[in-house]
Design a protein around this motif. Structure first.
Motif, PDB file in Angstrom:
ATOM      1  N   THR A   1       0.832  -1.207   0.000  1.00 49.59           N
ATOM      2  CA  THR A   1       0.000   0.000   0.000  1.00 49.59           C
ATOM      3  C   THR A   1       0.863   1.252   0.000  1.00 49.59           C
ATOM      4  O   THR A   1       0.601   2.208  -0.730  1.00 49.59           O
ATOM      5  CB  THR A   1      -0.929   0.003   1.227  1.00 49.59           C
ATOM      6  OG1 THR A   1      -1.795  -1.133   1.164  1.00 49.59           O
ATOM      7  CG2 THR A   1      -1.770   1.277   1.274  1.00 49.59           C
ATOM      8  N   ALA A   2       1.898   1.252   0.809  1.00 49.98           N
ATOM      9  CA  ALA A   2       2.802   2.407   0.836  1.00 49.98           C
ATOM     10  C   ALA A   2       3.499   2.581  -0.512  1.00 49.98           C
ATOM     11  O   ALA A   2       3.669   3.717  -0.988  1.00 49.98           O
ATOM     12  CB  ALA A   2       3.835   2.229   1.951  1.00 49.98           C
ATOM     13  N   LYS A   3       3.865   1.474  -1.137  1.00 51.67           N
ATOM     14  CA  LYS A   3       4.510   1.568  -2.445  1.00 51.67           C
ATOM     15  C   LYS A   3       3.566   2.167  -3.481  1.00 51.67           C
ATOM     16  O   LYS A   3       3.965   3.005  -4.299  1.00 51.67           O
ATOM     17  CB  LYS A   3       4.978   0.184  -2.892  1.00 51.67           C
ATOM     18  CG  LYS A   3       6.136  -0.378  -2.072  1.00 51.67           C
ATOM     19  CD  LYS A   3       6.524  -1.768  -2.557  1.00 51.67           C
ATOM     20  CE  LYS A   3       7.667  -2.334  -1.722  1.00 51.67           C
ATOM     21  NZ  LYS A   3       8.022  -3.716  -2.168  1.00 51.67           N
ATOM     22  N   ARG A   4       2.305   1.751  -3.469  1.00 50.73           N
ATOM     23  CA  ARG A   4       1.329   2.292  -4.420  1.00 50.73           C
ATOM     24  C   ARG A   4       1.134   3.782  -4.217  1.00 50.73           C
ATOM     25  O   ARG A   4       1.079   4.563  -5.177  1.00 50.73           O
ATOM     26  CB  ARG A   4      -0.011   1.567  -4.282  1.00 50.73           C
ATOM     27  CG  ARG A   4      -0.061   0.205  -4.939  1.00 50.73           C
ATOM     28  CD  ARG A   4      -1.488  -0.240  -5.172  1.00 50.73           C
ATOM     29  NE  ARG A   4      -2.255  -0.268  -3.927  1.00 50.73           N
ATOM     30  CZ  ARG A   4      -2.330  -1.316  -3.127  1.00 50.73           C
ATOM     31  NH1 ARG A   4      -1.657  -2.421  -3.416  1.00 50.73           N
ATOM     32  NH2 ARG A   4      -3.053  -1.271  -2.022  1.00 50.73           N
ATOM     33  N   LEU A   5       1.006   4.203  -2.948  1.00 50.86           N
ATOM     34  CA  LEU A   5       0.792   5.619  -2.675  1.00 50.86           C
ATOM     35  C   LEU A   5       1.991   6.453  -3.088  1.00 50.86           C
ATOM     36  O   LEU A   5       1.848   7.581  -3.579  1.00 50.86           O
ATOM     37  CB  LEU A   5       0.483   5.833  -1.196  1.00 50.86           C
ATOM     38  CG  LEU A   5      -0.914   5.408  -0.749  1.00 50.86           C
ATOM     39  CD1 LEU A   5      -1.071   5.600   0.751  1.00 50.86           C
ATOM     40  CD2 LEU A   5      -1.989   6.205  -1.488  1.00 50.86           C
ATOM     41  N   ARG A   6       3.177   5.915  -2.919  1.00 49.76           N
ATOM     42  CA  ARG A   6       4.362   6.667  -3.331  1.00 49.76           C
ATOM     43  C   ARG A   6       4.419   6.810  -4.856  1.00 49.76           C
ATOM     44  O   ARG A   6       4.875   7.834  -5.366  1.00 49.76           O
ATOM     45  CB  ARG A   6       5.620   5.986  -2.780  1.00 49.76           C
ATOM     46  CG  ARG A   6       5.782   6.242  -1.284  1.00 49.76           C
ATOM     47  CD  ARG A   6       6.929   5.488  -0.655  1.00 49.76           C
ATOM     48  NE  ARG A   6       7.210   6.016   0.677  1.00 49.76           N
ATOM     49  CZ  ARG A   6       8.046   5.464   1.543  1.00 49.76           C
ATOM     50  NH1 ARG A   6       8.705   4.364   1.211  1.00 49.76           N
ATOM     51  NH2 ARG A   6       8.242   6.009   2.724  1.00 49.76           N
ATOM     52  N   ARG A   7       3.914   5.810  -5.559  1.00 48.38           N
ATOM     53  CA  ARG A   7       3.849   5.937  -7.021  1.00 48.38           C
ATOM     54  C   ARG A   7       2.818   6.983  -7.440  1.00 48.38           C
ATOM     55  O   ARG A   7       2.953   7.621  -8.485  1.00 48.38           O
ATOM     56  CB  ARG A   7       3.518   4.583  -7.654  1.00 48.38           C
ATOM     57  CG  ARG A   7       4.666   3.586  -7.616  1.00 48.38           C
ATOM     58  CD  ARG A   7       4.428   2.444  -8.587  1.00 48.38           C
ATOM     59  NE  ARG A   7       3.265   1.639  -8.218  1.00 48.38           N
ATOM     60  CZ  ARG A   7       3.337   0.543  -7.462  1.00 48.38           C
ATOM     61  NH1 ARG A   7       4.516   0.136  -6.994  1.00 48.38           N
ATOM     62  NH2 ARG A   7       2.257  -0.136  -7.183  1.00 48.38           N
ATOM     63  N   LEU A   8       1.791   7.161  -6.616  1.00 51.03           N
ATOM     64  CA  LEU A   8       0.739   8.137  -6.933  1.00 51.03           C
ATOM     65  C   LEU A   8       1.171   9.582  -6.701  1.00 51.03           C
ATOM     66  O   LEU A   8       0.453  10.502  -7.105  1.00 51.03           O
ATOM     67  CB  LEU A   8      -0.510   7.848  -6.091  1.00 51.03           C
ATOM     68  CG  LEU A   8      -1.347   6.641  -6.490  1.00 51.03           C
ATOM     69  CD1 LEU A   8      -2.463   6.430  -5.473  1.00 51.03           C
ATOM     70  CD2 LEU A   8      -1.940   6.829  -7.884  1.00 51.03           C
ATOM     71  N   ARG A   9       2.291   9.788  -6.049  1.00 57.50           N
ATOM     72  CA  ARG A   9       2.712  11.152  -5.753  1.00 57.50           C
ATOM     73  C   ARG A   9       2.776  12.017  -7.014  1.00 57.50           C
ATOM     74  O   ARG A   9       2.411  13.190  -7.011  1.00 57.50           O
ATOM     75  CB  ARG A   9       4.077  11.154  -5.069  1.00 57.50           C
ATOM     76  CG  ARG A   9       4.066  10.633  -3.643  1.00 57.50           C
ATOM     77  CD  ARG A   9       5.490  10.552  -3.116  1.00 57.50           C
ATOM     78  NE  ARG A   9       5.550  10.025  -1.756  1.00 57.50           N
ATOM     79  CZ  ARG A   9       6.685   9.781  -1.104  1.00 57.50           C
ATOM     80  NH1 ARG A   9       7.846  10.009  -1.714  1.00 57.50           N
ATOM     81  NH2 ARG A   9       6.670   9.312   0.130  1.00 57.50           N
ATOM     82  N   LEU A  10       3.242  11.429  -8.106  1.00 54.60           N
ATOM     83  CA  LEU A  10       3.394  12.185  -9.349  1.00 54.60           C
ATOM     84  C   LEU A  10       2.036  12.603  -9.926  1.00 54.60           C
ATOM     85  O   LEU A  10       1.959  13.540 -10.730  1.00 54.60           O
ATOM     86  CB  LEU A  10       4.155  11.357 -10.376  1.00 54.60           C
ATOM     87  CG  LEU A  10       5.620  11.036 -10.034  1.00 54.60           C
ATOM     88  CD1 LEU A  10       6.222  10.122 -11.092  1.00 54.60           C
ATOM     89  CD2 LEU A  10       6.438  12.316  -9.897  1.00 54.60           C
ATOM     90  N   LEU A  11       0.991  11.897  -9.527  1.00 52.18           N
ATOM     91  CA  LEU A  11      -0.349  12.204 -10.040  1.00 52.18           C
ATOM     92  C   LEU A  11      -1.121  13.125  -9.107  1.00 52.18           C
ATOM     93  O   LEU A  11      -2.301  13.399  -9.358  1.00 52.18           O
ATOM     94  CB  LEU A  11      -1.140  10.909 -10.239  1.00 52.18           C
ATOM     95  CG  LEU A  11      -0.559   9.893 -11.219  1.00 52.18           C
ATOM     96  CD1 LEU A  11      -1.421   8.633 -11.237  1.00 52.18           C
ATOM     97  CD2 LEU A  11      -0.449  10.484 -12.609  1.00 52.18           C
ATOM     98  N   GLY A  12      -0.476  13.608  -8.049  1.00 52.37           N
ATOM     99  CA  GLY A  12      -1.165  14.400  -7.028  1.00 52.37           C
ATOM    100  C   GLY A  12      -2.094  15.466  -7.571  1.00 52.37           C
ATOM    101  O   GLY A  12      -3.288  15.495  -7.239  1.00 52.37           O
ATOM    102  N   PRO A  13      -1.632  16.391  -8.447  1.00 53.43           N
ATOM    103  CA  PRO A  13      -2.510  17.446  -8.962  1.00 53.43           C
ATOM    104  C   PRO A  13      -3.704  16.895  -9.736  1.00 53.43           C
ATOM    105  O   PRO A  13      -4.812  17.420  -9.647  1.00 53.43           O
ATOM    106  CB  PRO A  13      -1.578  18.265  -9.869  1.00 53.43           C
ATOM    107  CG  PRO A  13      -0.207  18.010  -9.326  1.00 53.43           C
ATOM    108  CD  PRO A  13      -0.234  16.581  -8.871  1.00 53.43           C
TER     109      PRO A  13
END
Length: 351
Positions: free
Chosen positions: A238-250
């Protein structure tokens, strides 16, 4: 108050609202059941002969009228980012205590900003009267009492059973906002899954990541500790997935994306069943440290988060309707009910 006043559960036909109604009736209480869907409310109220008021939150005049004669509102209709402000405003205008079950940091901040108005009206404003954030707030207050010199606080929890639709929608909103931590007294934005670490549970190591939990705001109000992090136990994936989502934040914060994700939640998330709630519980960890290296740790065990939300919120309702009226203003759970309040709730123990 000299005698109990009429009180209202708004969002009574939602997942958590129904649980609160069921327990309130079991305790012999007779709340007004309120929300937007009249048919659902009538079906819920009819077996118990409870009064119903159906109204939306987007008409200020109608909302004030709907609170006529109401001394307290327990607001259970989230996401509270959309519903708190109008309901709280109406409570301030009519002089009704405001409670909700939010865990949203920005909602806590908005409620806190109304402190002076609440004092003038003589009403209590207490968001976070459920699992968000009663156990963690009380634990933070206990740790502060045990180590008054503390300048750093870590809170963590591992919860079983899965989320309700409202909680899941709130989590969707959080994807676009990133994480939060309290750093040197300031509420600070940090990346999703900013930090990870482990906590011990029953002799096993439990992986956890930082999340923007409400205590980043409320524990600071309750304790004054300037550095606060909150973790949730999750699988490492789960932490790995969320860290990958950082680039999609906006992108994740865009209205159409949010609407699509919330629609998926509405289709797929139903909340834990009664059997699941009965078989799952929560563990809450707390650690406080001071500049000299002194440290205190405590761990709580609680029932399922929805079960403790019901009992915690109704305990606060009883305090306000039947006890000596406290001074008006913004409160956290521990500031109104005391640091040990959580220990008196069914199924809660210090581990």
């Amino acid at each position: 108050m000299s005698a109990p006043q009429a009180w209202m559960i708004y969002g009574a036909n939602g997942y958590t609202g129904k649980l609160v109604v069921e327990e309130a009736v079991r305790r012999g209480l007779r709340p007004v059941l309120a929300g937007r869907n009249a048919a659902q409310l009538q079906a819920l109220a009819a077996p118990h002969g409870l009064p119903v008021r159906a109204f939306p939150l987007d008409d200020a005049a109608s909302l004030r009228s709907a609170l006529d004669g109401i001394g307290l509102v327990l607001h259970c209709a989230g996401p509270f980012s959309a519903t708190c402000a109008p309901m709280l405003e109406a409570c301030l205008e009519v002089g009704a205590h405001y409670l909700d079950i939010t865990g949203e940091i920005d909602v806590f901040a908005h409620c806190h900003a109304q402190d002076a108005r609440a004092k003038d009206k003589g009403i209590v404003v207490l968001p976070g009267s459920g699992f968000d954030v009663v156990p963690t707030d009380c634990l933070a207050a206990q740790l502060k009492l045990a180590l008054p010199t503390a300048d750093a606080l870590v809170l963590a929890f591992e919860a079983g059973g899965g989320p309700s639709p409202g909680t899941a929608k709130t989590s969707v909103e959080g994807l676009g906002k990133g994480g939060r931590a309290r750093i040197d007294g300031k509420l600070t934005r940090v990346p999703l899954a900013w930090k990870t670490r482990s906590f011990e549970r029953d002799g096993q190591s439990r992986f956890a990541m930082t999340i923007p939990w409400g205590d980043v705001y409320t524990a600071y109000v309750s304790t004054g500790i300037p550095n606060i992090e909150v973790y949730m136990g999750v699988p490492p994936s789960t932490a790995k997935r969320l860290r990958r989502l950082r680039l999609l934040g906006p992108l994740l914060d865009l209205g159409p994306v949010q609407s699509w994700l919330k629609a998926q939640v509405q289709k797929k998330v139903r909340g834990p069943s009664e059997g699941t709630r009965g078989k799952t519980g929560c563990v809450v960890w707390g650690e406080a440290r001071d500049p000299q290296g002194n440290e205190v740790k405590r761990r709580l065990r609680t029932p399922n988060g929805y079960e403790i939300t019901v009992t915690a919120a109704l305990g606060i309702v009883a305090r306000l309707l039947e006890g000596e009226r406290p001074p008006g203003g913004y409160y956290t759970p521990s500031r109104l009910m005391g640091a040990n309040y959580v220990l008196g709730l069914p199924g809660v123990s210090l581990d």
